[in-house]
Design a protein around this motif. Structure first.
Motif, PDB file in Angstrom:
ATOM      1  N   ALA A   1       0.684  -1.273  -0.112  1.00 56.44           N
ATOM      2  CA  ALA A   1      -0.075  -0.059  -0.095  1.00 56.44           C
ATOM      3  C   ALA A   1       0.829   1.287  -0.068  1.00 56.44           C
ATOM      4  CB  ALA A   1      -0.920  -0.099   1.318  1.00 56.44           C
ATOM      5  N   GLU A   2       2.159   1.339   0.249  1.00 53.19           N
ATOM      6  CA  GLU A   2       2.825   2.152   0.388  1.00 53.19           C
ATOM      7  C   GLU A   2       3.480   3.072  -0.832  1.00 53.19           C
ATOM      8  OE1 GLU A   2       3.276  -0.341   4.144  1.00 53.19           O
ATOM      9  OE2 GLU A   2       3.425  -0.633   2.030  1.00 53.19           O
ATOM     10  N   LEU A   3       3.344   2.198  -1.808  1.00 49.04           N
ATOM     11  CA  LEU A   3       4.258   2.436  -3.346  1.00 49.04           C
ATOM     12  C   LEU A   3       3.232   3.414  -3.826  1.00 49.04           C
ATOM     13  CD1 LEU A   3       5.840  -0.669  -4.131  1.00 49.04           C
ATOM     14  CD2 LEU A   3       6.660   1.134  -2.372  1.00 49.04           C
ATOM     15  N   THR A   4       3.943   4.492  -4.529  1.00 48.31           N
ATOM     16  CA  THR A   4       3.017   5.390  -5.526  1.00 48.31           C
ATOM     17  C   THR A   4       3.449   5.151  -6.908  1.00 48.31           C
ATOM     18  OG1 THR A   4       3.327   7.015  -3.799  1.00 48.31           O
ATOM     19  CG2 THR A   4       2.746   7.629  -5.922  1.00 48.31           C
ATOM     20  N   PRO A   5       2.451   4.960  -7.593  1.00 45.75           N
ATOM     21  CA  PRO A   5       2.587   4.771  -9.208  1.00 45.75           C
ATOM     22  C   PRO A   5       3.642   5.409  -9.906  1.00 45.75           C
ATOM     23  CG  PRO A   5       0.252   4.531  -8.637  1.00 45.75           C
ATOM     24  CD  PRO A   5       1.014   5.249  -7.488  1.00 45.75           C
ATOM     25  N   ALA A   6       4.192   4.852 -10.985  1.00 53.70           N
ATOM     26  CA  ALA A   6       5.128   5.506 -11.951  1.00 53.70           C
ATOM     27  C   ALA A   6       4.833   4.762 -13.423  1.00 53.70           C
ATOM     28  CB  ALA A   6       6.746   5.487 -11.514  1.00 53.70           C
ATOM     29  N   ASP A   7       5.138   5.890 -14.313  1.00 54.80           N
ATOM     30  CA  ASP A   7       5.046   5.271 -15.521  1.00 54.80           C
ATOM     31  C   ASP A   7       6.014   4.399 -16.225  1.00 54.80           C
ATOM     32  OD1 ASP A   7       2.851   6.891 -15.745  1.00 54.80           O
ATOM     33  OD2 ASP A   7       3.634   8.690 -16.536  1.00 54.80           O
ATOM     34  N   ARG A   8       7.254   4.605 -15.568  1.00 52.95           N
ATOM     35  CA  ARG A   8       8.491   3.857 -16.074  1.00 52.95           C
ATOM     36  C   ARG A   8       9.180   3.287 -14.810  1.00 52.95           C
ATOM     37  NH1 ARG A   8      10.219   8.952 -19.601  1.00 52.95           N
ATOM     38  NH2 ARG A   8       9.426   8.459 -21.808  1.00 52.95           N
ATOM     39  N   VAL A   9       9.207   1.894 -14.736  1.00 48.35           N
ATOM     40  CA  VAL A   9       9.581   1.356 -13.277  1.00 48.35           C
ATOM     41  C   VAL A   9      10.828   0.288 -13.687  1.00 48.35           C
ATOM     42  CG1 VAL A   9       8.667   0.079 -11.425  1.00 48.35           C
ATOM     43  CG2 VAL A   9       6.964   1.606 -12.568  1.00 48.35           C
ATOM     44  N   CYS A  10      11.617   0.295 -12.704  1.00 53.74           N
ATOM     45  CA  CYS A  10      12.650  -0.443 -12.997  1.00 53.74           C
ATOM     46  C   CYS A  10      12.978  -1.159 -11.482  1.00 53.74           C
ATOM     47  CB  CYS A  10      14.239   0.142 -13.284  1.00 53.74           C
ATOM     48  SG  CYS A  10      15.547  -1.040 -13.517  1.00 53.74           S
TER      49      CYS A  10
END
Length: 401
Positions: free
Chosen positions: A54-63
């Motif tokens: 739950a703590e993570l925030t989305p991003a468009d490009r993820v590695c």
């Protein structure tokens, strides 16, 4: 001279076996390695995924950059060797400064399968370093894939990478060319395009370019040498510290090249502990008649054992192992380990027979070696596999441009 009377209180009590409910079960469903990629895929809009961490925030490009063997406690203990990683500790798990849990056992084949499939060991089925194949009765080494077993029969689920690729996300793995065609890669990490690059620096630079190549991207890259140095020399060695320093530099190199709207997550498959080279710390199964009694096969590894009993002997083997090892290992019967959730909340039917009749997970800095059957593994200085914090906790460090 009058001798003192001998009473029962003059002798030490028998060791008390560790209670199974004291074993720190991984945070399956909310904070384990198996929950990372489903959370990232949900943020990228891949169908049928929901965020679990739950703590993570989305991003468009993820590695995801996975450094083999780099446990949370090892990073925290070496700020001088890993200044960049240390500076990121507060970003772990969405800025909470908390680690993830690896999963049980905390070993490479199991963890990579958990990462790639988004499933706990009880579902994907790579439930240890070596486990018994119920069909053949042989021990299956799931890291080296010996003896040969059809990969997608052994692990039939699609990877998160495959599902992301099918949903139009630019998906790629950047790793050593040696891993491109291995069965473990096929069942755990396939999907999109594999790009083999020899040096760590090449991997970082190429990964950064791949991240920038599409509006939505899911990249995975990997560095194995920290684990190799730990196994050979121990995590208290100069060789291990040198590898940690290099890994720290690689993370910083990639972080400095991140494109806009991206997120880099640095994690690991497990931590590691050094096991002293003495008889008390290294219990040799091959030389111990008591532990061998009733055992048909010994699987797993030194700190996380699957024990397969001869027919009808499972209860006797469990009782013996508890008596001999129970104050230093969590020793459970198969059903007890399953009920406690060691391998996840659900065990697939095809996986049930791969789990030992007895499962033993080290609590102290000890290992159950097998000097004759496993000479290479038995000689390792650093080991892993169990549920102790040093092995189980892994970082989830985050960098955004």
């Amino acid at each position: 001279m009058v001798q003192p009377a001998t009473t029962a209180s003059a002798w030490p009590d028998d060791p008390v076996p560790l209670a199974l409910d004291t074993a720190p079960v991984p945070e399956y469903g909310t904070g384990s390695l198996a929950d990372l990629l489903p959370t990232l895929a949900a943020g990228l809009g891949v169908p049928d995924f929901a965020p679990r961490i739950a703590e993570l925030t989305p991003a468009d490009r993820v590695c995801v950059f996975l450094i083999d063997g780099l446990g949370w406690e090892q990073v925290r203990a070496h700020p001088a060797e890993a200044p960049f990683l240390t500076s990121l500790l507060g970003t772990s798990r969405g800025g909470t400064g908390r680690p993830l849990t690896s999963g049980f056992p905390a070993t490479t084949a199991t963890s990579l399968a958990s990462v790639g499939t988004g499933l706990p060991p009880g579902a994907h089925g790579l439930a240890g370093y070596t486990v018994r194949d119920p069909d053949s009765g042989q021990l299956m080494n799931q890291l080296r894939w010996r003896p040969w077993t059809p990969p997608h029969v052994w692990q039939p689920y699609p990877t998160v990478f495959q599902l992301a690729d099918a949903a139009g996300v630019h998906t790629a793995q950047v790793s050593s060319p040696a891993f491109q065609d291995t069965p473990l890669t096929k069942v755990a990490l396939s999907g999109g395009t594999f790009h083999g690059r020899l040096s760590g620096e090449e991997r970082m630079d190429f990964t950064a370019r791949q991240l920038a190549a599409a509006d939505r991207a899911l990249l995975y890259t990997y560095y194995s040498e920290v684990d190799g140095a730990g196994h050979r020399f121990g995590v208290d060695s100069d060789a291990w510290r040198g590898q940690l320093m290099h890994a720290d530099q690689l993370v910083q190199r990639l972080a400095e090249q991140l494109p806009p709207r991206s997120a880099l997550y640095v994690t690991a498959d497990h931590g590691m502990v050094d096991i002293p080279f003495d008889e008390e710390s290294r219990i040799d199964f091959d030389e111990d008649w008591e532990l061998r009694a009733g055992v048909a096969l010994l699987g797993g590894e030194g700190r996380a054992r699957h024990v397969y009993a001869v027919p009808g002997a499972a209860s006797d083997v469990l009782a013996c192992w508890r008596e001999v090892l129970g104050d230093r290992f969590w020793v459970a019967g198969r059903d007890e380990a399953v009920e406690a959730g060691w391998f996840g909340p659900h065990i697939d039917e095809r996986v049930h027979g791969r789990i030992g009749d007895v499962v033993a997970a080290a609590h102290d800095d000890v290992a159950l070696t097998a000097s004759i059957e496993e000479p290479h593994e038995s000689a390792m200085a650093g080991m892993h596999g169990s549920m102790t914090a040093a092995e189980q906790l892994v970082p989830l460090l985050e960098v955004r441009p």
